[in-house]
Each structure stands twice: as C-alpha cells, then as structure tokens.
Motif scaffolding. Structure first.
Motif, short mmCIF file in Angstrom:
data_model
loop_
_atom_site.label_atom_id
_atom_site.label_comp_id
_atom_site.label_asym_id
_atom_site.label_seq_id
_atom_site.Cartn_x
_atom_site.Cartn_y
_atom_site.Cartn_z
N GLY A 1 44.35 47.77 41.87
CA GLY A 1 45.49 46.94 42.25
C GLY A 1 45.39 46.32 43.63
O GLY A 1 46.36 45.77 44.16
N SER B 1 40.34 41.41 41.56
CA SER B 1 40.20 40.52 40.39
C SER B 1 41.00 39.24 40.60
O SER B 1 40.56 38.16 40.19
CB SER B 1 40.71 41.21 39.12
N THR B 2 42.16 39.35 41.24
CA THR B 2 42.97 38.15 41.48
C THR B 2 42.18 37.17 42.34
O THR B 2 42.18 35.96 42.07
CB THR B 2 44.30 38.55 42.17
N1 LIG Z 1 49.18 38.76 35.46
C1 LIG Z 1 49.81 39.52 36.36
N2 LIG Z 1 51.15 39.53 36.46
C2 LIG Z 1 51.78 40.28 37.39
N3 LIG Z 1 51.14 41.06 38.29
C3 LIG Z 1 49.80 41.09 38.24
C4 LIG Z 1 49.05 40.33 37.27
N4 LIG Z 1 47.72 40.57 37.48
C5 LIG Z 1 47.64 41.44 38.51
N5 LIG Z 1 48.87 41.74 38.97
C6 LIG Z 1 49.19 42.62 40.11
O1 LIG Z 1 48.49 42.11 41.24
C7 LIG Z 1 47.95 43.18 42.03
C8 LIG Z 1 46.46 43.00 42.18
O2 LIG Z 1 45.83 43.14 40.90
P1 LIG Z 1 44.28 42.93 40.69
O3 LIG Z 1 44.02 42.99 39.23
O4 LIG Z 1 43.84 41.72 41.42
O5 LIG Z 1 43.68 44.23 41.42
P2 LIG Z 1 42.20 44.82 41.42
O6 LIG Z 1 41.86 45.12 42.83
O7 LIG Z 1 41.28 43.93 40.68
O8 LIG Z 1 42.43 46.18 40.62
P3 LIG Z 1 41.42 47.01 39.65
O9 LIG Z 1 40.40 47.63 40.55
O10 LIG Z 1 42.33 48.02 39.04
O11 LIG Z 1 40.85 46.05 38.66
C9 LIG Z 1 48.37 44.46 41.33
O12 LIG Z 1 49.54 44.93 41.93
C10 LIG Z 1 48.66 44.03 39.91
O13 LIG Z 1 49.63 44.85 39.32
#
Ligand SMILES: Nc1ncnc2c1ncn2[C@@H]1O[C@H](COP(=O)(O)OP(=O)(O)OP(=O)(O)O)[C@@H](O)[C@H]1O
Length: 302
Positions: A46, A50-51
């Motif tokens: 989180g 990925s975002t």
């Molecule tokens: N489509 C979405 N709608 C609402 N919130 C989202 C969405 N995608 C991600 N989030 C939120 O945005 C934040 C960042 O998520 P992200 O997937 O970018 O994290 P990450 O570092 O890639 O995590 P992981 O290692 O678990 O893959 C998190 O709080 C997640 O819940």
C-alpha cells in the motif's frame, strides 16, 4: 542525454468506493532515473509503488504533477513505445498462445527483425517456455504466465523495462533465471525500473533504490551507501561451543553477530575448535535499513 524517467511533484489520489473520500496514494513524488540505470522501488504494502508505475505506463492519470519517459510526457502514447512493461498481475488474453502474445507485442511496438518467429522463440526459450509456446495461456500456471509477460517485454528489445514485482509468483529456479536475465539486460546498457518485496534481489540488481511509504519517497540510497567501515557481520558455524556470544540456532549450529574488527579472530576460533564455517555475511543489509526506515517514519495522515 535525456533522463529515462523524470518525475516532478507527481501525485495520485483515489476516491474510496462508498464514502467517496479522497485517499492520497502518491504524494508529490520527485525522481530522476538515468539511462542505463537500474532503480529499485521498495516499500511496504500500500506504499504507492504500483500506483506510480501505473501512472508512468499510462494506465492511470495523475491527479497532479508531471512525468516523462526519455523526454516525452507520459500523456503522449509515444512515450511508451519501446518500453517493456510487466504489471504486478499481468492480464494477458488467455485465448492466445505465448508465441502469439510475443508476436502481437512486436507489432504493437513496431519492432522489425529478420525472422520474427525465431526471435520470439528465442525469448520463449530464454524463459523456459519453448515447450508451451503454442499452448493457450489458460492452460498455463500463474508462474508461467508471469514469464510470458516478461518474455513479451523483452522481445521488443526495450529501451527500458518497467516491472512491478517481477519475481512474485516464481519458484526459486524461475527467480534465479529471471534475476540473471535482468542482470544481463542491465549489463548490456538497459534501463530498469522495478518494484520488489524481495530486498535481496533489489540489492543484487539495483544501482539505486528508493524507499516509499504512505505515497512519500523517504530516501534514495545505493547498495554501496550501505557499506560502512565498521560493518557488522553474521557468522554461522557448526561447532562445539559459543564464540563471541554466539547463540545456538539448532543442535551444534551457532550464530554470532560480530563487529567488523573481530570477524577474523572469530573465524580463527571456529577453526581452532575444529568447527565448520557455514556462512559469513554483512549483517547490515537492505532489509535492516528498510525496516529501520519504515519503523522510524512518522505515521502518514490520509
Ligand atoms: N483503484 C483504487 N481505488 C482506491 N484506492 C486504491 C486503488 N488502488 C490502490 N489504492 C490505494 O492506494 C494506496 C497505494 O496502493 P498501491 O497499489 O500503489 O501500493 P503498492 O505499494 O503497490 O502496494 P503492494 O506492495 O501491496 O502492491 C493504497 O492505500 C491502496 O489501498
């Protein structure tokens, strides 16, 4: 030379499904990755990894800020030409075969080679998929589909690879093969931007790595930045007695945390007691630095 990735104040907020509240996933991110550099993006679940990758690859629109790939703004689809991208959970049409996936990717990116079939088969072989090249994706395992996704990113002769958790879902052998392949790509001058939870692999592949938490980039460092003069070591050995405060891990197997100064003396004592050395490794690794940063970072307010 233009930077492979240039990010300025990039932010992304999502709306929660029911209450429609804004949640900041990435906050004011600034980062530059040079051509030929391997950059590892590390952070807990989180954190926003990925975002960030989804914004760079045009899957998501940023809320604010800007970014460019090789000097071309990410709003322009041309910025993604020649960029090999593997998402965390690759969605590939399961009515296609691995060979068809690679051929489609070549055409989408406008890559011309003398013998397209031989070229695609080369990459399928490199990823141990030759025998499955004409099977439908729906009959392949998750790890095999992961490797198809990597093969289709490699076959376009990418100027940069953007990989979200490229090693998740792979067995230890698959992991080793993929790490070797990425190390080779990097040696040949390729640019690599990847996320991983497997910090050992980040250490092995990355020239620099960034730690992200709560959408904020906490620090950027390099594996060399972790090498400090008085580096402590972990020493494991099989022997008859504890040396230097070593604790018993299993019958006859001891583990000691030893300062850089005394490591040679400890090794000598292992030899004197007729012991068998199992492992000597730096105790301060990316994992520990990562955990200390994550623990120390102030909680982030949504
Ligand atoms: N489509 C979405 N709608 C609402 N919130 C989202 C969405 N995608 C991600 N989030 C939120 O945005 C934040 C960042 O998520 P992200 O997937 O970018 O994290 P990450 O570092 O890639 O995590 P992981 O290692 O678990 O893959 C998190 O709080 C997640 O819940």
């Amino acid at each position: 030379m233009k930077a492979a990735i240039h990010i300025e104040s990039l932010s992304k907020s999502y709306r929660t499904p029911w209450r429609r509240q804004l949640v900041a996933a990435v906050r004011e991110l600034n980062l530059t990755v040079a051509q030929g550099e391997a950059f590892g993006f590390v952070g807990p679940n989180g954190a926003g990894k990925s975002t960030t990758i989804r914004m760079l690859t045009g899957v998501l629109l940023p809320t604010q800020g800007s970014a460019s790939l090789f000097g071309v703004g990410i709003a322009d689809p041309q910025s993604r030409r020649g960029i090999g991208y593997v998402p965390e959970n690759p969605y590939l049409n399961d009515c296609l075969t691995p060979l068809e996936v690679l051929q489609m990717s070549m055409r989408l990116h406008g890559v011309k080679v003398v013998n397209e079939y031989a070229h695609c088969m080369y990459w399928l072989e490199r990823l141990d998929l030759a025998a499955a090249s004409k099977k439908y994706l729906r009959s392949l395992s998750k790890g095999m589909v992961q490797r198809v996704a990597l093969a289709q990113a490699m076959c376009i002769q990418p100027r940069m690879l953007i990989l979200d958790e490229p090693l998740s879902g792979l067995d230890p052998l698959g992991r080793r093969d993929v790490v070797n392949l990425l190390a080779e790509y990097k040696r040949e001058g390729g640019t690599l931007f990847f996320t991983s939870h497997v910090l050992h692999d980040v250490e092995r592949l990355a020239d620099r790595f960034g730690l992200i938490k709560g959408g904020q980039l906490l620090t950027i460092s390099s594996p060399a930045g972790l090498a400090i003069d008085e580096q402590p070591f972990t020493v494991r050995y099989v022997g008859s007695a504890s040396i230097n405060g070593a604790h018993l891990e299993a019958e006859g197997r001891w583990c000691a945390e030893v300062s850089g100064k005394s490591v040679w003396a400890v090794l000598e004592q292992v030899r004197e007691q007729g012991g068998k050395l199992l492992e000597v490794k730096p105790a301060l690794n990316l994992e520990k630095v990562f955990l200390s940063f994550i623990d120390e970072a102030a909680p982030v307010v949504p």
